[in-house]
Design a protein around this motif. Structure first.
Motif, PDB file in Angstrom:
ATOM      1  N   VAL A 154       0.763  -0.953  -0.050  1.00 56.64           N
ATOM      2  CA  VAL A 154       0.060  -0.186  -0.131  1.00 56.64           C
ATOM      3  C   VAL A 154       0.790   1.149  -0.187  1.00 56.64           C
ATOM      4  CG1 VAL A 154      -1.916   1.237   1.412  1.00 56.64           C
ATOM      5  CG2 VAL A 154      -1.642  -1.170   1.465  1.00 56.64           C
ATOM      6  N   ASP A 155       0.635   2.090  -0.905  1.00 50.21           N
ATOM      7  CA  ASP A 155       1.577   3.427  -1.227  1.00 50.21           C
ATOM      8  C   ASP A 155       0.772   4.634  -1.218  1.00 50.21           C
ATOM      9  OD1 ASP A 155       3.520   4.823  -1.214  1.00 50.21           O
ATOM     10  OD2 ASP A 155       4.576   4.175  -3.135  1.00 50.21           O
ATOM     11  N   ASP A 156       1.335   5.798  -0.976  1.00 53.79           N
ATOM     12  CA  ASP A 156       0.522   6.996  -1.293  1.00 53.79           C
ATOM     13  C   ASP A 156       0.175   7.306  -2.719  1.00 53.79           C
ATOM     14  OD1 ASP A 156       0.657   7.362   1.560  1.00 53.79           O
ATOM     15  OD2 ASP A 156       2.539   8.786   1.239  1.00 53.79           O
ATOM     16  N   ALA A 157      -0.640   7.989  -2.841  1.00 53.29           N
ATOM     17  CA  ALA A 157      -0.863   8.316  -4.373  1.00 53.29           C
ATOM     18  C   ALA A 157       0.352   9.352  -4.856  1.00 53.29           C
ATOM     19  CB  ALA A 157      -2.187   9.159  -4.505  1.00 53.29           C
ATOM     20  N   LYS A 158       0.499   9.231  -6.248  1.00 54.02           N
ATOM     21  CA  LYS A 158       1.690  10.076  -7.181  1.00 54.02           C
ATOM     22  C   LYS A 158       1.410  11.444  -6.533  1.00 54.02           C
ATOM     23  CE  LYS A 158       2.591   6.522 -10.406  1.00 54.02           C
ATOM     24  NZ  LYS A 158       2.534   6.307 -12.150  1.00 54.02           N
ATOM     25  N   ASN A 159       2.542  12.120  -6.522  1.00 50.44           N
ATOM     26  CA  ASN A 159       2.438  13.633  -6.370  1.00 50.44           C
ATOM     27  C   ASN A 159       1.703  14.076  -5.106  1.00 50.44           C
ATOM     28  OD1 ASN A 159       4.138  13.736  -8.774  1.00 50.44           O
ATOM     29  ND2 ASN A 159       2.435  13.814 -10.091  1.00 50.44           N
ATOM     30  N   THR A 160       1.677  13.195  -4.137  1.00 46.76           N
ATOM     31  CA  THR A 160       0.975  13.663  -3.073  1.00 46.76           C
ATOM     32  C   THR A 160       1.731  14.421  -2.180  1.00 46.76           C
ATOM     33  OG1 THR A 160      -0.084  11.359  -2.897  1.00 46.76           O
ATOM     34  CG2 THR A 160      -0.263  12.851  -0.917  1.00 46.76           C
ATOM     35  N   ASP A 161       1.042  15.476  -1.587  1.00 48.27           N
ATOM     36  CA  ASP A 161       1.673  16.363  -0.704  1.00 48.27           C
ATOM     37  C   ASP A 161       1.947  15.728   0.668  1.00 48.27           C
ATOM     38  OD1 ASP A 161       2.665  18.647   0.675  1.00 48.27           O
ATOM     39  OD2 ASP A 161       0.665  19.570   0.683  1.00 48.27           O
ATOM     40  N   GLN A 162       3.376  16.156   1.252  1.00 45.12           N
ATOM     41  CA  GLN A 162       3.590  15.396   2.283  1.00 45.12           C
ATOM     42  C   GLN A 162       3.275  16.129   3.601  1.00 45.12           C
ATOM     43  OE1 GLN A 162       4.897  12.296   2.372  1.00 45.12           O
ATOM     44  NE2 GLN A 162       4.462  12.175   0.368  1.00 45.12           N
ATOM     45  N   GLY A 163       2.445  17.290   3.576  1.00 42.71           N
ATOM     46  CA  GLY A 163       2.255  18.165   4.740  1.00 42.71           C
ATOM     47  C   GLY A 163       0.705  17.986   4.938  1.00 42.71           C
ATOM     48  N   ASP A 175      -9.741  14.755   1.662  1.00 43.25           N
ATOM     49  CA  ASP A 175      -9.398  14.799   0.336  1.00 43.25           C
ATOM     50  C   ASP A 175      -7.992  14.754   0.082  1.00 43.25           C
ATOM     51  OD1 ASP A 175      -9.438  14.948  -2.293  1.00 43.25           O
ATOM     52  OD2 ASP A 175     -10.044  17.061  -2.596  1.00 43.25           O
ATOM     53  N   THR A 176      -7.410  13.739   0.418  1.00 42.08           N
ATOM     54  CA  THR A 176      -5.813  13.487   0.203  1.00 42.08           C
ATOM     55  C   THR A 176      -5.649  12.083  -0.238  1.00 42.08           C
ATOM     56  OG1 THR A 176      -3.655  13.487   1.419  1.00 42.08           O
ATOM     57  CG2 THR A 176      -5.768  12.879   2.747  1.00 42.08           C
ATOM     58  N   GLY A 177      -4.621  11.904  -0.840  1.00 46.46           N
ATOM     59  CA  GLY A 177      -3.835  10.891  -1.237  1.00 46.46           C
ATOM     60  C   GLY A 177      -3.162  10.002  -0.553  1.00 46.46           C
ATOM     61  N   ARG A 178      -2.870  10.518   0.661  1.00 47.12           N
ATOM     62  CA  ARG A 178      -2.116   9.870   1.838  1.00 47.12           C
ATOM     63  C   ARG A 178      -2.749   8.535   2.408  1.00 47.12           C
ATOM     64  NH1 ARG A 178       2.272  12.554   5.095  1.00 47.12           N
ATOM     65  NH2 ARG A 178       2.858  10.583   4.615  1.00 47.12           N
ATOM     66  N   VAL A 179      -1.964   7.469   2.492  1.00 47.46           N
ATOM     67  CA  VAL A 179      -2.214   6.508   3.585  1.00 47.46           C
ATOM     68  C   VAL A 179      -2.380   6.907   5.050  1.00 47.46           C
ATOM     69  CG1 VAL A 179      -2.103   4.025   4.057  1.00 47.46           C
ATOM     70  CG2 VAL A 179      -1.435   4.841   1.795  1.00 47.46           C
ATOM     71  N   ARG A 180      -3.434   6.547   5.617  1.00 41.59           N
ATOM     72  CA  ARG A 180      -3.785   6.929   7.192  1.00 41.59           C
ATOM     73  C   ARG A 180      -3.705   6.034   7.832  1.00 41.59           C
ATOM     74  NH1 ARG A 180      -2.178  12.210   6.743  1.00 41.59           N
ATOM     75  NH2 ARG A 180      -3.360  13.197   5.411  1.00 41.59           N
ATOM     76  N   THR A 265      -2.179   0.168  -4.716  1.00 46.39           N
ATOM     77  CA  THR A 265      -2.127  -0.983  -3.957  1.00 46.39           C
ATOM     78  C   THR A 265      -1.868  -2.373  -4.876  1.00 46.39           C
ATOM     79  OG1 THR A 265      -4.447  -1.542  -4.279  1.00 46.39           O
ATOM     80  CG2 THR A 265      -3.802  -0.054  -2.276  1.00 46.39           C
ATOM     81  N   SER A 266      -1.309  -3.340  -4.333  1.00 45.19           N
ATOM     82  CA  SER A 266      -0.847  -4.376  -5.018  1.00 45.19           C
ATOM     83  C   SER A 266      -0.808  -5.483  -4.248  1.00 45.19           C
ATOM     84  CB  SER A 266       0.416  -4.290  -5.697  1.00 45.19           C
ATOM     85  OG  SER A 266       1.472  -4.078  -5.048  1.00 45.19           O
ATOM     86  N   ILE A 267      -1.436  -6.982  -4.524  1.00 50.39           N
ATOM     87  CA  ILE A 267      -1.615  -7.826  -3.526  1.00 50.39           C
ATOM     88  C   ILE A 267      -1.101  -9.113  -4.601  1.00 50.39           C
ATOM     89  CG2 ILE A 267      -3.920  -8.370  -4.002  1.00 50.39           C
ATOM     90  CD1 ILE A 267      -4.350  -9.528  -1.388  1.00 50.39           C
ATOM     91  N   SER A 268      -0.337  -9.989  -3.861  1.00 50.39           N
ATOM     92  CA  SER A 268       0.175 -11.110  -4.715  1.00 50.39           C
ATOM     93  C   SER A 268       0.298 -12.276  -3.818  1.00 50.39           C
ATOM     94  CB  SER A 268       1.445 -10.666  -5.422  1.00 50.39           C
ATOM     95  OG  SER A 268       2.604 -10.547  -4.444  1.00 50.39           O
ATOM     96  N   THR A 269       0.154 -13.386  -4.343  1.00 46.17           N
ATOM     97  CA  THR A 269       0.393 -14.783  -3.488  1.00 46.17           C
ATOM     98  C   THR A 269       1.839 -14.903  -3.429  1.00 46.17           C
ATOM     99  OG1 THR A 269      -0.193 -16.158  -5.160  1.00 46.17           O
ATOM    100  CG2 THR A 269      -1.952 -15.239  -3.870  1.00 46.17           C
ATOM    101  N   GLU A 270       2.258 -15.410  -2.338  1.00 43.56           N
ATOM    102  CA  GLU A 270       3.757 -15.923  -2.252  1.00 43.56           C
ATOM    103  C   GLU A 270       3.990 -17.236  -1.728  1.00 43.56           C
ATOM    104  OE1 GLU A 270       6.204 -13.636  -3.104  1.00 43.56           O
ATOM    105  OE2 GLU A 270       4.913 -12.205  -3.530  1.00 43.56           O
ATOM    106  N   ASP A 271       4.837 -18.147  -2.357  1.00 39.92           N
ATOM    107  CA  ASP A 271       5.212 -19.231  -1.794  1.00 39.92           C
ATOM    108  C   ASP A 271       5.719 -19.406  -0.431  1.00 39.92           C
ATOM    109  OD1 ASP A 271       4.219 -20.152  -4.072  1.00 39.92           O
ATOM    110  OD2 ASP A 271       6.136 -20.103  -5.253  1.00 39.92           O
ATOM    111  N   GLU A 272       6.462 -18.469  -0.150  1.00 37.44           N
ATOM    112  CA  GLU A 272       7.358 -18.269   1.073  1.00 37.44           C
ATOM    113  C   GLU A 272       7.474 -16.990   1.565  1.00 37.44           C
ATOM    114  OE1 GLU A 272      11.165 -20.089   3.448  1.00 37.44           O
ATOM    115  OE2 GLU A 272      10.827 -20.524   1.269  1.00 37.44           O
ATOM    116  N   VAL A 273       6.781 -16.783   2.836  1.00 32.03           N
ATOM    117  CA  VAL A 273       7.147 -15.265   3.438  1.00 32.03           C
ATOM    118  C   VAL A 273       7.809 -15.610   4.569  1.00 32.03           C
ATOM    119  CG1 VAL A 273       5.426 -14.095   2.198  1.00 32.03           C
ATOM    120  CG2 VAL A 273       4.740 -15.185   4.472  1.00 32.03           C
ATOM    121  N   ARG A 274       8.709 -14.839   5.330  1.00 35.72           N
ATOM    122  CA  ARG A 274       9.137 -14.971   6.364  1.00 35.72           C
ATOM    123  C   ARG A 274       9.058 -13.530   7.254  1.00 35.72           C
ATOM    124  NH1 ARG A 274      13.479 -18.225   7.935  1.00 35.72           N
ATOM    125  NH2 ARG A 274      13.870 -18.773   5.844  1.00 35.72           N
ATOM    126  N   LEU A 275       8.346 -13.959   8.584  1.00 31.87           N
ATOM    127  CA  LEU A 275       8.190 -13.016   9.601  1.00 31.87           C
ATOM    128  C   LEU A 275       8.942 -13.114  10.687  1.00 31.87           C
ATOM    129  CD1 LEU A 275       5.670 -12.886   7.656  1.00 31.87           C
ATOM    130  CD2 LEU A 275       4.145 -12.214   9.496  1.00 31.87           C
TER     131      LEU A 275
END
Length: 309
Positions: A154-163, A175-180, A265-275
């Protein structure tokens, strides 16, 4: 009859180039007013403005002498105080260095003790869990986990104001493209509900006691700031987990953020993840209230449903 040569008439002299600028020419040629010129001449005739009486000369000499004494004394004091100031500065620098070194030693000692406490907590969870020790350690985040799962970015929208701006209110989006932080809370809760066995954000393992909050524009996970993009890893049945999350209300919420605010956003299945294991654990125990205690207080266990920690 002889002819007289023609007499050439002497015409008027050619006009000056600056004839049309007589005012400027006058100013340039007479830059000093006549009154000022007379005053300057009279002053020069009287001796150039210097004092002529003995008293005036003595006063001028005394003034010059006093100014010289003041300058000399000031220079002497500055020269005397310079080594003192330099010595105090060096002492202050030494004190700052000593205090900084002491603070670094204390911080290192705290880190060592914290790691020791965390190791003992993990060992206690493994050894005191009985037959379900491995499951308890997994659910509490006391051990590393690896297996198939999903990767959600999950990432902010392009050219999003950081303030500016706080987290989104429950009544609607700002009305903002930032992830909260509220967005990440819903994403993580949606993964848990969809069947995730373990979740981490940007390498920060989440437990049942983890908190996702906001500090200004930053998202904090267990009081540690994260920066976008936010990579969420979840262990579970990769394909089923991915489908279940995207069909859930929280998955639709994330899709709405992408459509309306440009959040990527993007989601994908993984054969192996390590936490990794959780960096800090709080071990708590709960004991059910006895029936006698419930009768004595007039409240049964079923009424409160709370244990002691």
């Amino acid at each position: 009859m002889s002819q007289q040569p023609p007499v050439r008439s002497t015409g008027s002299p050619p006009p000056r180039p600056d004839a049309s600028m007589s005012l400027l020419t006058n100013v340039m040629e007479h830059s000093l007013d006549d009154g000022y010129a007379e005053a300057a001449a009279r002053r020069e005739a009287e001796g150039g403005g210097l004092p002529r009486t003995l008293r005036a000369k003595l006063g001028l000499a005394a003034g010059l002498l006093l100014a010289a004494v003041i300058v000399t004394v000031g220079a002497a004091e500055a020269r005397i105080s310079a080594p003192v100031v330099a010595k105090e500065r060096e002492e202050l620098i030494d004190r700052i260095g000593a205090e900084t070194s002491a603070a670094d030693d204390l911080e290192q000692s705290v880190d060592t003790l914290r790691n020791e406490v965390e190791d003992r907590q993990r060992k206690a969870l493994r050894t005191q869990g009985g037959d379900q020790g491995a499951l308890v350690a997994l659910l509490s985040g006391a051990t590393e986990v690896q297996g198939q799962g999903v990767k959600l970015v999950v990432d902010d929208a392009k050219n999003t104001d950081q303030g500016g701006g706080g987290p989104r209110e429950s009544s609607g989006f700002s009305d903002t493209g930032r992830v909260r932080d509220r967005d990440m809370q819903r994403v993580v809760n949606g993964l848990w509900e969809s069947g995730a066995e373990a979740v981490a954000i940007n390498g920060q393992r989440l437990t049942a006691l983890s908190a996702i909050r906001a500090a200004g524009d930053a998202i904090l996970v267990d009081n540690k700031p994260l920066v976008p993009p936010y990579t969420v890893l979840a262990v579970g049945n990769g394909k089923k987990l991915s489908i279940a999350f995207q069909d859930s209300a929280d998955g639709q919420y994330l899709h709405a953020l992408q459509e309306n605010f440009g959040i990527r956003t993007s989601i994908s299945t993984e054969d192996e993840v390590r936490l990794p294991a959780a960096p800090s654990l709080i071990v708590r125990t709960a004991e059910p209230k006895t029936s006698d205690a419930g009768k004595a207080t007039g409240q049964g266990t079923a009424d409160t449903g709370k244990g002691t920690s």
